[in-house]
Design an enzyme around this catalytic site. Structure first.
Site, mmCIF file in Angstrom:
data_model
loop_
_atom_site.group_PDB
_atom_site.id
_atom_site.type_symbol
_atom_site.label_atom_id
_atom_site.label_comp_id
_atom_site.label_asym_id
_atom_site.label_seq_id
_atom_site.Cartn_x
_atom_site.Cartn_y
_atom_site.Cartn_z
ATOM 1 N N HIS A 154 0.863 -1.183 0.000
ATOM 2 C CA HIS A 154 0.000 0.000 0.000
ATOM 3 C C HIS A 154 0.905 1.240 0.000
ATOM 4 O O HIS A 154 2.039 1.178 0.481
ATOM 5 C CB HIS A 154 -0.825 -0.052 1.296
ATOM 6 C CG HIS A 154 -1.884 0.998 1.433
ATOM 7 N ND1 HIS A 154 -1.614 2.259 1.891
ATOM 8 C CD2 HIS A 154 -3.213 0.966 1.192
ATOM 9 C CE1 HIS A 154 -2.739 2.957 1.935
ATOM 10 N NE2 HIS A 154 -3.730 2.195 1.516
ATOM 11 N N LYS B 83 -10.620 -0.289 10.939
ATOM 12 C CA LYS B 83 -10.875 -1.416 10.033
ATOM 13 C C LYS B 83 -11.359 -2.653 10.806
ATOM 14 O O LYS B 83 -11.681 -3.667 10.197
ATOM 15 C CB LYS B 83 -9.605 -1.765 9.255
ATOM 16 C CG LYS B 83 -9.181 -0.677 8.247
ATOM 17 C CD LYS B 83 -8.076 -1.166 7.385
ATOM 18 C CE LYS B 83 -7.364 -0.076 6.613
ATOM 19 N NZ LYS B 83 -8.163 0.519 5.536
ATOM 20 N N CYS C 47 -4.903 2.612 -3.436
ATOM 21 C CA CYS C 47 -3.619 3.120 -2.890
ATOM 22 C C CYS C 47 -2.491 2.120 -3.139
ATOM 23 O O CYS C 47 -1.610 1.942 -2.288
ATOM 24 C CB CYS C 47 -3.731 3.443 -1.405
ATOM 25 S SG CYS C 47 -4.869 4.773 -1.069
HETATM 26 N N1 C6P Z 1 -6.439 0.612 2.929
HETATM 27 C C1 C6P Z 1 -8.371 0.287 1.498
HETATM 28 O O1 C6P Z 1 -9.509 0.578 1.105
HETATM 29 P P1 C6P Z 1 -4.981 3.779 7.316
HETATM 30 O O2 C6P Z 1 -5.525 4.688 6.238
HETATM 31 O O3 C6P Z 1 -3.758 4.367 7.976
HETATM 32 O O4 C6P Z 1 -6.016 3.326 8.285
HETATM 33 O O5 C6P Z 1 -4.518 2.440 6.573
HETATM 34 C C2 C6P Z 1 -3.606 2.517 5.505
HETATM 35 C C3 C6P Z 1 -3.397 1.171 4.917
HETATM 36 C C4 C6P Z 1 -2.150 0.575 5.041
HETATM 37 N N2 C6P Z 1 -1.911 -0.659 4.583
HETATM 38 C C5 C6P Z 1 -2.870 -1.387 3.992
HETATM 39 C C6 C6P Z 1 -2.564 -2.779 3.544
HETATM 40 C C7 C6P Z 1 -4.154 -0.849 3.837
HETATM 41 O O6 C6P Z 1 -5.092 -1.578 3.264
HETATM 42 C C8 C6P Z 1 -4.413 0.465 4.281
HETATM 43 C C9 C6P Z 1 -5.744 1.104 4.042
HETATM 44 C C10 C6P Z 1 -7.746 1.123 2.606
HETATM 45 O O7 C6P Z 1 -7.752 -0.675 1.054
HETATM 46 C C11 C6P Z 1 -7.735 2.566 2.218
HETATM 47 S S1 C6P Z 1 -6.730 2.882 0.789
#
Ligand code: C6P
Length: 414
Positions: A129, A233, A371
């Site tokens: 990501h 999440k 992302c």
């Molecule tokens: N992926 C998705 O829809 P945050 O935004 O800090 O809570 O998480 C970031 C993040 C980091 N690593 C992985 C593997 C992720 O999946 C995510 C967040 C969301 O897939 C938003 S792009």
């Protein structure tokens, strides 16, 4: 990796704990399949937040009045709960953050700022990501370090581990890897990868954004130095997450943000730092966040993370199989064991069109690059559509999703 469920929960009864799921969207019952972006919140978490603000709200670690004591105790109890959730050795190893992204940035800036030098290599995988790429690019730019990537095998999205030995050279100082890919569903063998890195003295970080709360996570068994996750999440509130850091590593890592709470003493020209983990938590923290997270972790562990893993895997396998029976569907990610999501494309239909039309039928999907722009480039696609599941989803909802996919195919004549 096979986890045996201790007992089978009553999944439909659990669904009633989520008030938001009981609604119509555009005249259809809501099918919420965007759990990898953020999960829904059970009543227990909503109630914990309301109770905190109605009865206990005060700043932490500062006051000696009753409300401040209650608030501080609840905040630190949440840290102990998070320690237990990850099986860390001590609460000194649990730093509250805003989420996975902030946890990784903390490591890149504080640990990386001290330990990464020009010519060093940061090893990543091609399925990361942006949160586990961009902070390392920024660090590499500042220090003159280099990035290196473990390739993936193609649409099946497995790591090409045959190449690992040649990539783990003496210049590698950090190996950062995603546990479950948010774009492919791949479940990486993080314990094996960390063991191989540890033998060579390489520091490891696991991005647990899609694994915490989806399967049992034991940071000691994984053997990583850092593990980052997001509360939102996994049934918790937005804006709260945690970073596990091995105590010996954190002790040698300087603070990142400066300000209140993270200091022991301050004078006009020099300060000294607070003990772990407080040296990494500057300023007034998110207080209700950890309290909501505590309620979420209790809720998840009452269900059992082995059970959640099995349930999500069943839905992902079923959805994968049903989609593969349709004409013109390209599927991404492994065929076998995987995290609870399926990424796909329908012939030449853009993923945003798939998601927009699915929404008209009350089905919430995600479409885009998730992302993971470099991964999309590698796969040769601009984006994918993604259905991501959690324990409150059902096979009947997957059936409804497949009906809607067929409607979309009819609409586009594909
Ligand atoms: N992926 C998705 O829809 P945050 O935004 O800090 O809570 O998480 C970031 C993040 C980091 N690593 C992985 C593997 C992720 O999946 C995510 C967040 C969301 O897939 C938003 S792009």
């Amino acid at each position: 990796m096979i986890f045996m469920p201790p007992s089978t929960p009553d999944w439909s009864a659990l669904r009633a704990d989520f008030p938001i799921l009981d609604q119509q969207v555009h005249g259809h019952p809501l099918v919420y399949f965007d759990n990898a972006a953020t999960s829904q919140k059970p009543r227990a978490v909503i109630d914990a937040l309301v109770r905190y603000y109605e009865r206990d709200n005060a700043n932490v670690h500062r006051g000696i009045h009753e409300l401040s004591n209650r608030s501080t105790n609840a905040f630190e109890a949440a840290r102990e709960r998070t320690r237990k959730f990850l099986n860390a050795r001590s609460t000194e190893e649990i730093i509250f953050t805003r989420g996975t992204t902030e946890g990784i940035n903390l490591v890149a800036n504080a640990w990386g700022g001290k330990f990464i030098k020009a010519g060093d290599v940061i090893l990543l995988t091609e399925m990361e990501h942006h949160s586990n790429i961009v902070p390392w690019q920024m660090l590499a730019e500042r220090t003159g370090a280099k990035l290196r990537y473990i390739p993936i095998t193609g649409d099946e999205g497995l790591l090409d581990l045959g190449k690992l030995d040649s990539l783990l050279t003496p210049e590698v100082k950090l190996f950062a890897m995603v546990h479950i890919s948010n774009a492919l569903g791949t479940l990486n063998p993080v314990a094996d990868l960390c063991a191989r890195a540890r033998k060579l003295g390489i520091t490891t970080l696991v991005d647990g954004a899609q694994s915490a709360g989806h399967l049992p996570v034991d940071v000691q068994a994984i053997g990583c130095d850092f593990y980052a996750f997001s509360g939102h999440k996994i049934c918790g509130p937005t804006g709260i997450g945690a970073l596990f850091g091995r105590k010996e590593v954190l002790e040698n890592t300087p603070p990142w943000h400066g300000g209140g709470e993270m200091i022991a003493t301050v004078d006009y020209f020099k300060s000294t730092w607070n003990t772990l983990p407080h040296k990494f938590e500057a300023g007034t923290p998110d207080i209700s966040g950890p309290i909501g997270l505590h309620a979420a972790l209790d809720y998840l562990d009452a269900i059992g993370r082995e059970n959640i893993f099995r349930h999500d895997l069943d839905l992902a396998t079923y959805a994968y199989q049903r989609l593969s029976e349709l004409k013109g569907v390209r599927l991404f990610g492994p065929r076998g064991e995987r995290g609870g999501l399926v990424s796909f494309l329908l012939d030449d239909v853009h993923a945003h069109d798939v998601v927009t039309i699915a929404d008209r039928y009350g089905v919430a999907l995600r479409g885009g690059h998730h992302c993971t722009q470099p991964l999309m480039k590698k796969l040769g696609v601009p984006s994918t559509a993604r259905a991501s599941f959690y324990f409150y989803n059902t096979r009947a909802e997957v059936d409804r999703f497949i009906e809607v996919v067929r409607e979309i195919q009819k609409f586009f004549g594909v």
